[in-house]
Design an enzyme around this catalytic site. Structure first.
Site, PDB file in Angstrom:
ATOM      1  N   CYS A  48       0.834  -1.206   0.000  1.00  0.00           N
ATOM      2  CA  CYS A  48       0.000   0.000   0.000  1.00  0.00           C
ATOM      3  C   CYS A  48       0.869   1.257   0.000  1.00  0.00           C
ATOM      4  CB  CYS A  48      -0.917   0.003   1.221  1.00  0.00           C
ATOM      5  SG  CYS A  48      -2.010   1.444   1.316  1.00  0.00           S
ATOM      6  N   CYS A  54       0.438   6.091   7.191  1.00  0.00           N
ATOM      7  CA  CYS A  54      -0.811   5.664   7.815  1.00  0.00           C
ATOM      8  C   CYS A  54      -0.540   4.751   9.003  1.00  0.00           C
ATOM      9  CB  CYS A  54      -1.673   4.937   6.782  1.00  0.00           C
ATOM     10  SG  CYS A  54      -3.216   4.272   7.433  1.00  0.00           S
ATOM     11  N   CYS A  57      -2.179   0.038   9.471  1.00  0.00           N
ATOM     12  CA  CYS A  57      -1.522  -1.264   9.390  1.00  0.00           C
ATOM     13  C   CYS A  57      -0.160  -1.195  10.081  1.00  0.00           C
ATOM     14  CB  CYS A  57      -1.322  -1.699   7.941  1.00  0.00           C
ATOM     15  SG  CYS A  57      -2.865  -2.068   7.062  1.00  0.00           S
ATOM     16  N   CYS A 131      -6.392   2.415  -0.087  1.00  0.00           N
ATOM     17  CA  CYS A 131      -6.226   1.459   1.025  1.00  0.00           C
ATOM     18  C   CYS A 131      -6.361   0.026   0.521  1.00  0.00           C
ATOM     19  CB  CYS A 131      -7.274   1.744   2.090  1.00  0.00           C
ATOM     20  SG  CYS A 131      -7.222   0.611   3.495  1.00  0.00           S
ATOM     21  N   GLN A 231     -17.786  -9.554  13.228  1.00  0.00           N
ATOM     22  CA  GLN A 231     -16.498 -10.062  12.750  1.00  0.00           C
ATOM     23  C   GLN A 231     -16.034  -9.199  11.579  1.00  0.00           C
ATOM     24  OE1 GLN A 231     -14.850 -12.232  14.399  1.00  0.00           O
ATOM     25  NE2 GLN A 231     -16.473 -12.971  15.745  1.00  0.00           N
ATOM     26  N   PHE A 258     -21.632 -15.061  25.921  1.00  0.00           N
ATOM     27  CA  PHE A 258     -21.180 -13.840  25.237  1.00  0.00           C
ATOM     28  C   PHE A 258     -21.629 -13.917  23.774  1.00  0.00           C
ATOM     29  CE2 PHE A 258     -18.150 -14.923  28.586  1.00  0.00           C
ATOM     30  CZ  PHE A 258     -18.166 -13.788  29.364  1.00  0.00           C
ATOM     31  N   ASP A 326     -17.265 -16.963  23.578  1.00  0.00           N
ATOM     32  CA  ASP A 326     -16.530 -15.977  22.772  1.00  0.00           C
ATOM     33  C   ASP A 326     -16.485 -14.664  23.545  1.00  0.00           C
ATOM     34  OD1 ASP A 326     -15.350 -14.444  20.804  1.00  0.00           O
ATOM     35  OD2 ASP A 326     -17.147 -14.317  19.550  1.00  0.00           O
ATOM     36  N   CYS A 352     -10.140 -13.398  20.960  1.00  0.00           N
ATOM     37  CA  CYS A 352      -9.391 -12.363  20.242  1.00  0.00           C
ATOM     38  C   CYS A 352      -8.135 -11.967  21.022  1.00  0.00           C
ATOM     39  CB  CYS A 352     -10.274 -11.144  19.984  1.00  0.00           C
ATOM     40  SG  CYS A 352     -10.941 -10.383  21.472  1.00  0.00           S
TER      41      CYS A 352
END
Length: 398
Positions: A48, A54, A57, A131, A231, A258, A326, A352
């Site tokens: 990119c 930026c 990322c 992007c 998600q 959850f 979750d 996560c």
């Protein structure tokens, strides 16, 4: 000063032999006064053109193979720190330009407005028209986001723009906006109509809904509340759901802890009766509405319950064949303690945060559960973030 990078920390920053962590470097690289003298064989040209400035990322300077191995190691090291070994499957990585949900920021300018991500470690706003992360439909929405910024931001403020791609069009929630006057509501409704937005919300309150901004969760279609968790990619959702289905096996009575607005509850209800618990009433309302409108699903009981304050107890799980869990990033320590003492045969876990997952896994394993496998899922491509799904079983219970 010359520094050699020893490893990456959990943020993806290089840990040198001396000094503070350094962003956007790789292990074994030699850095001198901020300049890379000896590059790693894993270093690649960032795909990119915005990457240098930026902050959206963090890992585009590393090859896909390196990032996959590093994220897998983050999970492995988190488990090994707790003395846990198991099968870790090859990582599943979402493709570029597949992010269907993002939080951008908008700021007014003399000529109008600009929209983008903040620069790395700064409040400088960087426009990202090319992007490589976002779904093209989100990039195409930048002009309307600029128009909304002009309406929502004061001269010196920055607004958040939570943009989600739904099956009915864009679902936009403007955060930290200035108050909307009655005339402004009419103008926003006209703007939503003009740009064919599914829904437009102002600090979590819907001000215009052309069509319900539905998401498909198996056979059900759910309209999440404004800004609700979803998600990040359709690919990631499918990968995690496949793991959950595998871990549930042929369970007929399932509890979803959850549950959110039904990402796993509703697909599970295609084969099992499900008791879904979630702390936010708006999410449970959306889940329940989606179930009631769907065809061919078994019974779903949707309940609002704060599982941090009131975890489900072993006796409440007596008739349960399998559990889906979750939790948020902090994990579910209190709930894991109760779950570990239950007779539930199978657990489908989604996380996560590999560190809190390892902590909770240790609790379950100590009470007889076996961690059969872990599936890394990378739907936050080029970030330091990694997710996983896993299967736990109690071997002695079959």
């Amino acid at each position: 000063m010359t520094q050699t990078i020893l490893r990456l920390n959990h943020k993806g920053e290089g840990v040198p032999d001396t000094g503070a962590p350094i962003p956007r470097v790789l292990p074994d690289e030699v850095v001198e006064d901020g300049r890379i003298v000896t590059p790693s064989v894993a270093r690649v040209a960032a795909p990119c053109r915005h990457y240098k400035s930026c902050g959206g990322c963090a890992m585009q300077h590393a090859s896909d193979d390196f990032v996959a191995a590093w994220k897998t190691d983050v999970i492995r090291l988190g488990l090994s720190a707790r003395g846990i070994e198991t099968e870790i499957r090859p990582i599943l990585t979402s493709p570029a330009q597949s992010r269907r949900r993002a939080t951008l920021h908008g700021r007014r300018t003399k000529k109008g407005a600009m929209v983008g991500f903040f620069g790395r470690g700064s409040d400088a706003l960087i426009e990202v028209p090319d992007c490589k992360l976002l779904d093209p439909a989100l990039i195409a929405a930048f002009p309307v986001l600029e128009e909304l910024t002009v309406a929502a931001a004061s001269r010196k403020s920055t607004v958040g723009l939570v943009v989600t791609l739904s099956e009915a069009g864009l679902d936009i929630d403007i955060r930290d906006a200035k108050p909307l006057e009655p005339q402004g509501i009419l103008e926003m409704a006209a703007l939503a109509e003009r740009h064919k937005l599914a829904r437009l919300s102002w600090d979590g309150e819907a001000v215009a809904t052309r069509e319900p901004p539905v998401q498909s969760f198996g056979k059900a279609k759910v309209a999440p509340p404004p800004g609700a968790f979803l998600q990040a990619t359709a690919h990631g959702q499918a990968a995690l759901l496949g793991c959950v289905r595998e871990a549930l096996g042929d369970a007929k009575q399932v509890v979803d802890l959850f549950a959110g607005c039904g990402t796993f509850t509703l697909p599970a209800a295609e084969k099992a009766e499900v008791w879904a618990l979630e702390g936010e009433a708006a999410l449970i309302d959306a889940l329940d509405a989606g179930w009631r409108k769907a065809v061919g699903l078994k019974k779903v009981k949707a309940e609002v319950r704060d599982l941090f304050r009131r975890p489900l107890l072993p006796q409440e799980l007596r008739k349960t064949d399998a559990v889906i869990i979750d939790p948020p990033r902090a994990g579910a320590e209190a709930q894991s303690v109760e779950l570990a003492q239950s007779g539930v045969k199978r657990i489908a876990a989604v996380s996560c945060n590999p560190i809190s997952f390892a902590r909770d896994a240790e609790i379950l394993i100590a009470r007889g559960y076996r961690l059969d496998w872990v599936q890394p899922v990378d739907q936050f491509r080029w970030s330091s973030h990694v997710e996983l799904a896993a299967q736990f079983t109690k071997p002695h219970m079959g």
